[in-house]
Design a protein around this motif. Structure first.
Motif, PDB file in Angstrom:
ATOM      1  N   TRP A   1       0.831  -1.215   0.000  1.00 35.62           N
ATOM      2  CA  TRP A   1       0.000   0.000   0.000  1.00 35.62           C
ATOM      3  C   TRP A   1       0.862   1.261   0.000  1.00 35.62           C
ATOM      4  CZ3 TRP A   1       0.373   3.593   3.812  1.00 35.62           C
ATOM      5  CH2 TRP A   1       0.963   3.207   5.018  1.00 35.62           C
ATOM      6  N   TYR A   2       1.980   1.238   0.699  1.00 35.85           N
ATOM      7  CA  TYR A   2       2.814   2.445   0.773  1.00 35.85           C
ATOM      8  C   TYR A   2       3.556   2.712  -0.535  1.00 35.85           C
ATOM      9  CZ  TYR A   2       5.893  -1.343   2.416  1.00 35.85           C
ATOM     10  OH  TYR A   2       6.567  -2.533   2.555  1.00 35.85           O
ATOM     11  N   ASP A   3       3.776   1.677  -1.351  1.00 36.22           N
ATOM     12  CA  ASP A   3       4.335   1.894  -2.693  1.00 36.22           C
ATOM     13  C   ASP A   3       3.366   2.716  -3.532  1.00 36.22           C
ATOM     14  OD1 ASP A   3       6.315   0.085  -1.879  1.00 36.22           O
ATOM     15  OD2 ASP A   3       5.375  -1.605  -2.898  1.00 36.22           O
TER      16      ASP A   3
ATOM     17  N   VAL B   1       0.875   4.708  -2.375  1.00 34.26           N
ATOM     18  CA  VAL B   1       0.737   6.070  -1.835  1.00 34.26           C
ATOM     19  C   VAL B   1       1.905   6.942  -2.310  1.00 34.26           C
ATOM     20  CG1 VAL B   1       0.756   7.443   0.289  1.00 34.26           C
ATOM     21  CG2 VAL B   1      -0.643   5.373   0.154  1.00 34.26           C
TER      22      VAL B   1
END
Length: 199
Positions: free
Chosen positions: A153-155, A157
């Motif tokens: 998920w942080y990739d 974002v």
């Protein structure tokens, strides 16, 4: 003859250094695990995000060319160049493993950065009427990359921030730049809309 020998020695040193750098980098990457097997739904979503990776920037380019918006085209090229450069510099510097274990280029999501750069460019240049649907498609791309186990998920974002941030830095609104004015008009019997802008 001395110059020729110098060139040969320099070439050999460069080859040895490049081989040393390559092998030293290879030591830090652990062996690849067994391949990840996607479900049919994950395969379908992955394919659709691959299609949107091309469709979103292509629609932005086609729309810009149809409007003969040459300043917008330059701003779009600047946005695309910065987005691509930032994404790939981070991908090949950080070397984060993908959730499916396929390689070490997970951070940030390139699909998401390109999609959000396209959506933000469209919205910023031409307004929310066309930008809103583009943002919805870009959001789907981000979700799809996580669902298909291509990214964390942080990739996604980080990719969205890079793409949208680049567009907001380089893209100016078409309406402001061309003094776009839209107003309702009426002659008492009918109603219409008047629009004008400077070339």
């Amino acid at each position: 003859m001395t110059e020729f020998k110098f060139k040969i020695h320099t070439s050999l040193v460069c080859v040895i250094l490049m081989f040393g750098i390559f092998t030293s980098n290879a030591q830090y990457l652990p062996p690849q695990p067994e391949p990840f097997h996607r479900s049919k739904a994950q395969k379908a979503v992955k394919t659709s995000t691959d299609v949107l990776l091309v469709a979103l920037p292509a629609s932005a380019l086609i729309g810009t060319l149809c409007m003969k918006d040459w300043k917008g085209l330059l701003q779009g090229v600047e946005t695309a160049a910065v987005t691509t450069a930032a994404t790939y510099i981070l991908k090949y510097s950080i070397k984060e493993k993908r959730p499916d274990g396929s390689d070490y280029h997970s951070f940030p999501s390139g699909h998401t950065s390109v999609s959000f750069a396209s959506a933000a460019y469209i919205q910023r240049r031409y307004g929310w009427a066309v930008g809103g649907p583009a943002y919805a498609l870009a959001t789907y791309v981000g979700w799809g990359r996580c669902f298909a186990k291509r990214h964390h998920w942080y990739d996604v974002v980080a990719g969205a921030a890079i793409g949208a941030g680049s567009a907001y830095i380089f893209t100016k609104p078409f309406a402001r730049e061309h003094n776009l004015q839209i107003s309702p008009v009426s002659d008492g019997r009918s109603v219409g809309i008047y629009a004008s802008f400077d070339f």
